[in-house]
Design a protein around this motif. Structure first.
Motif: not given
Length: 332
Positions: A43, A61, A65, A68, A95, A101, A104-105, A108
């Protein structure tokens, strides 16, 4: 002394994540903080541990990630599961790198919806990627499933786990595992020992998988009673396999005639799984792979499931995925 603006900027680039259980936090970090290093590298952020808190420093962002991923892995530990290097890698792959972001959350959360697990005598097996989850679902849903993709994606491992699970719950009466002994060829006759001793080296990956799911004594007894059979593909000819979970591994090395012979062994109450890697065909030049033929001929039959894997589904060492990608890129 830093001015107020500098302090505010530093605070904006930092996220604090608190974990209530220090023991679980230590497992989350891994030996010598190995898991944190993996996440930092992937990351492009910095992770600093202070007591029971982790401070994430870097792009906004990327921090979302990373948080998370850390929370998901910590939840695994709270549920009594391990966090291995492969689990960290799997979370990273889920991810969308460089994506929104918030999106993405949410993605997931969707990916983790509905746990998919296989219970065996020795362990609980959990598929780590979406392709693996879909594959496991198809193993329990369809009487005939194909798992096609590169080495290390769990095709055979998950199939054998499903076989053991169905056997111990009484859904099938026996397990039959098979592979083409292509590498042996005519040299089998020159190897020492009886036929079992000659072919066992080629069946070893299947023994290894079974050993992960069944206690050694129970496995030996079941094999002695013929409730579990491990045999070369040629030994399947003339048999009707009823009430059995049958796995054909390395199916890319079966000829078209062998594949037809094997598929037509399917009997009442049985389930078949065919696994293979189209990039590792060891058949003589000019001999058509039975896996390719089966894929072409059977792909439109509704009750037959075809499941595909890529390097993103590799659950061995992370370098394996990069090696596969490098070879794929070099393929004409």
């Amino acid at each position: 002394m830093a001015d107020t603006a500098s302090i505010a900027t530093a605070a904006q680039n930092e996220t604090r994540v608190e974990f209530p259980d220090n023991r679980l936090l230590a497992e989350l970090c891994g030996e010598f903080d190995r898991n944190l290093t993996t996440i930092e590298t992937a990351q492009s952020i910095q992770i600093v541990r202070r007591g029971n808190q982790l401070f994430l420093v870097g792009d906004g962002d990327a921090r979302v990630r990373a948080e998370s991923i850390l929370q998901s892995l910590y939840t695994r530990l709270e549920q009594g599961r391990q966090v291995l290097a492969a689990d960290v890698t799997a979370e990273l792959r889920m991810n969308v790198v460089g994506g929104d972001a918030t999106k993405t959350g949410k993605q997931m959360e969707t990916l983790r919806g509905g746990a998919v697990e296989i219970k065996t005598r020795k362990k609980l097996v959990e598929p780590r990627t979406e392709a693996q989850k879909a594959y496991v679902r198809s193993l329990f849903k369809n009487e005939l499933s194909f798992g096609i993709g590169p080495a290390g994606t769990g095709k055979t491992y998950l199939a054998v786990a499903a076989a053991v699970s169905m056997f111990i719950t009484g859904r099938v009466d026996k397990i039959i595992l098979s592979r083409p002994a292509v590498e042996a060829g005519e040299r089998l006759g020159f190897l020492p020992g009886d036929m079992k001793e000659k072919v066992d080296p080629y069946m070893q990956p299947l023994y290894d998988a079974l050993n992960d799911f069944l206690p050694a004594k129970q496995m030996a007894k079941l094999m002695e009673d013929k409730a579990i059979e491990i045999a070369p593909l040629a030994f399947m000819r003339g048999r009707t396999l009823a009430n059995a979970f049958v796995v054909l591994d390395e199916a890319q090395n079966a000829t078209s005639m062998q594949m037809k012979m094997f598929l037509t062994r399917l009997g009442e109450g049985s389930r078949m799984v065919i696994t293979g890697d189209r990039t590792q065909i060891d058949l003589p030049r000019g001999v058509q792979s039975g896996l390719a033929d089966a894929e072409r001929l059977l792909k439109d039959i509704p009750k037959i499931s075809f499941n595909y894997f890529t390097s993103k589904d590799v659950v061995r060492h992370p370098l394996v995925a990069e090696i596969i990608d490098a070879y794929d890129a070099d393929t004409p």
